[in-house]
Enzyme design. Sequence first.
Site, short mmCIF file in Angstrom:
data_model
loop_
_atom_site.label_atom_id
_atom_site.label_comp_id
_atom_site.label_asym_id
_atom_site.label_seq_id
_atom_site.Cartn_x
_atom_site.Cartn_y
_atom_site.Cartn_z
N CYS A 1 -23.41 1.57 -1.98
CA CYS A 1 -22.23 1.65 -2.85
C CYS A 1 -22.35 0.75 -4.06
CB CYS A 1 -20.99 1.23 -2.08
SG CYS A 1 -20.38 2.55 -1.02
N LYS B 1 0.84 -1.20 0.00
CA LYS B 1 0.00 0.00 0.00
C LYS B 1 0.88 1.26 0.00
CE LYS B 1 -2.88 2.78 3.05
NZ LYS B 1 -4.09 3.01 2.23
N ILE C 1 -22.17 12.81 1.28
CA ILE C 1 -22.48 11.48 1.81
C ILE C 1 -22.06 11.32 3.27
CG2 ILE C 1 -22.12 9.00 1.42
CD1 ILE C 1 -23.82 10.47 -0.71
N HIS D 1 -13.85 8.44 -6.40
CA HIS D 1 -12.70 7.52 -6.34
C HIS D 1 -11.60 7.95 -7.28
CE1 HIS D 1 -16.02 5.14 -4.72
NE2 HIS D 1 -15.08 4.68 -3.92
N CYS E 1 -19.99 9.18 -3.04
CA CYS E 1 -19.54 8.48 -1.83
C CYS E 1 -18.92 9.52 -0.89
CB CYS E 1 -18.52 7.40 -2.22
SG CYS E 1 -18.71 5.90 -1.24
N CYS F 1 -7.14 -0.56 1.84
CA CYS F 1 -7.34 -1.72 2.70
C CYS F 1 -8.38 -1.41 3.76
CB CYS F 1 -6.04 -2.07 3.43
SG CYS F 1 -4.70 -2.44 2.31
N GLU G 1 -17.29 13.75 9.97
CA GLU G 1 -16.75 12.53 10.61
C GLU G 1 -15.26 12.57 10.96
OE1 GLU G 1 -17.97 9.10 8.27
OE2 GLU G 1 -19.90 10.02 7.85
N ASP H 1 -26.22 4.24 6.73
CA ASP H 1 -25.56 3.72 5.53
C ASP H 1 -25.72 2.22 5.41
OD1 ASP H 1 -24.62 6.05 4.59
OD2 ASP H 1 -22.59 5.85 5.36
#
Length: 765
Positions: free
Chosen positions: A649, A18, A437, A701, A733, A522, A490, A605
């Site tokens: 989603c 990652k 969202i 994304h 999203c 991840c 959040e 959600d």
Amino acid sequence: MASHIVGYPRMGPKRELKFALESFWDGKSSAGDLQKVAADLRESIWKQMADTGIKYIPSNTFSCYDQVLDTTAMLGAVPPRYGWNGGEIGFDVYFSMARGNASVPAMEMTKWFDTNYHFIVPELGPDVKFSYASHKAVTEYKEAKALGVDTVPVLVGPVSYLLLSKPAKGVEKSFSLLSLLGKILPIYKEVITELKEAGASWIQFDEPTLVMDLESHKLHAFTEAYSALESTLSGLNVLIETYFADIPAEQYKTLTSLKGVTAFGFDLVRGTKTLDLIKGDFPKGKYLFAGVVDGRNIWANDLAASLSTLETLEGIVGKEKLVVSTSCSLLHTAVDLVNETKLDKEIKSWLAFAAQKVVEVNALAKALAGQKDEEIFSANAAALASRKSSPRVTNEAVQKAAAALKGSDHRRATNVSARLDAQQKKLNLPILPTTTIGSFPQTMELRKVRREYKAKKVSEDDYVKAIKEEIRKVVKLQEEFDIDVLVHGEPERNDMVEYFGEQLSGFAFSANGWVQSYGSRCVKPPIIYGDVSRPKSMTVFWSTLAQSMTARPMKGMLTGPVTILNWSFVRNDQPRFETCYQIALAIKDEVEDLEKNGITVIQIDEAALREGLPLRKSEQAFYLDWAVHSFRITNCGVHDTTQIHTHMCYSNFNDIIHSIIDMDADVITIENSRSDEKLLSVFREGVKYGAGIGPGVYDIHSPRIPSTEEIADRINKMLAVLETNILWVNPDCGLKTRKYTEVKPALKNMVDAAKLLRSQLASAK
């Protein structure tokens, strides 16, 4: 002693891949640096399996993004928009397909069967010119061989590859993807020939679509494909691997009579019925790769039970032809328990991550060969016994409350259009109301504050002050952009499931139990080990604080029970729906507390509702019934004037639209921006939807910033099939993973587009 692993996690025990990927994408490191990290990870995986004693070790299951994308690269099936001109496909083209780039969007990504892993969907049509354009499978086989490890190269099977593809833009929807079989098989032949020349003696084709309900022409494609490959495959042992469910009888028959195939792999964890088929008829002289160790969960295997299953199978296929395997690739489980130093000792004894599962496979193979390691088996039996009798697992009150749910349907008292009228009187929103969202970008500073608070390096007062400041910033920003329904952003949350799990009883957490979701992304699923309940309110403090900063409606933000379930490692000692009902009751308490504290818009959600859908039609109605029921339980007690939102989603959710309507939410926002047309077609086909709906107007994304015109154009497309008075305007999203430099212009353009259309609609009137 024959043991086999279907596939292994790529990210590394501490997410090394990652960080290497993100550093490369940010231009902070070179392609060489990334390749070095990848090669080191591959080496350690192969060596670990070899040292454990695994006989059939996979290669080419490692990937820098996704194994289906690797196959697309192997076949040279690059969509023309990426400007590839032939030659070996490098990182630039490869990552553009996966992530998009400044000028063109990414390829669509969707769920890999019913897991939380996403693959990049191939875009195919009659004009695709296939060519052998990525030699990765051969290169990695040779790389392992040079390290002294003889591996089994793994390829996504040709039929599954085509069945998982979609017709490219501009290609007829009805185009038969399987008609391309004759065009891709020559490339497969080249790869197989090169692998043979490199010294491979086994090859594994993953054909998981065999566990699906297949029409006869699709089933026939398997016979056709492997007959065509037969002469190329001669001299190789060929394993066809299936997983994720039991294999239907018809498919079993086709599979076991394929030409030139020497071995068959089955998931015997999720596919218990397959055992009966094997007992009934298994082809003589063929190998059975028995997937008895669960590749999708983190519970220690019941070694004694698995051994007894294996002994039965040995009686059918013979000692020489039975291979102990995992149920599927270990990609879907966490990497190594050894890195869990803080996990409670008792709970830890109940678990096995990927590295431990490799040991379990080997222990079973040794036991079958008459070299049973008594120490491993007795420790395993003791751990299973402690889990069965542990008082931490059972909570009588919760069991009772969940059992009592069975009698009712849990619906709100009035229908959705009456509720929307009552809500509008209270909220007074414009047409095409705008919202987001839930999450806003999580900056380095913010993550640092959370990390330090967790490590007790900053006081609670300082932490609350920092989070409060962040919420104030996010509220002010949304007011400046003139967004209608606000969120608090959040900033206090690490993850939409973990945040709730940490405040519910019955959950445990790992430090490094990361699982790949897509690319470098991840997730760290919580572990549900016992009965679930809510000791005290979880979000009321932050939501009421945020509401006090603005006169506009502030959404309460909760994760729904089905998503918490589907994004956790779930206990396997009771049916999933029982655990789900327990979570639903806990969320219901929270919804009612938010309402009591003056929060009038509450989003619950259910991003992962579609994800838990069983692969086979015959099992889907039961799942949808309890999943949708669980959602309704959470909000059946609120007033008509309280507006319940939900978010979903990446869903092919045309096939479950009636269940979505049955959830009876007031407003649903949908992540659809990579597959607009598919989503809207369901409404075009006349499904009547009376609740509010917000199909995402831009793709979060991708780092791309869409223009006002582009968003307006998208909203217009939606208005062609949806009523003006129910359409909402929102990103597709949460914005957590984006940077503010991307989010600010995109949100401004989004609100401008909504206003532009409001004025156009007003003047049209």
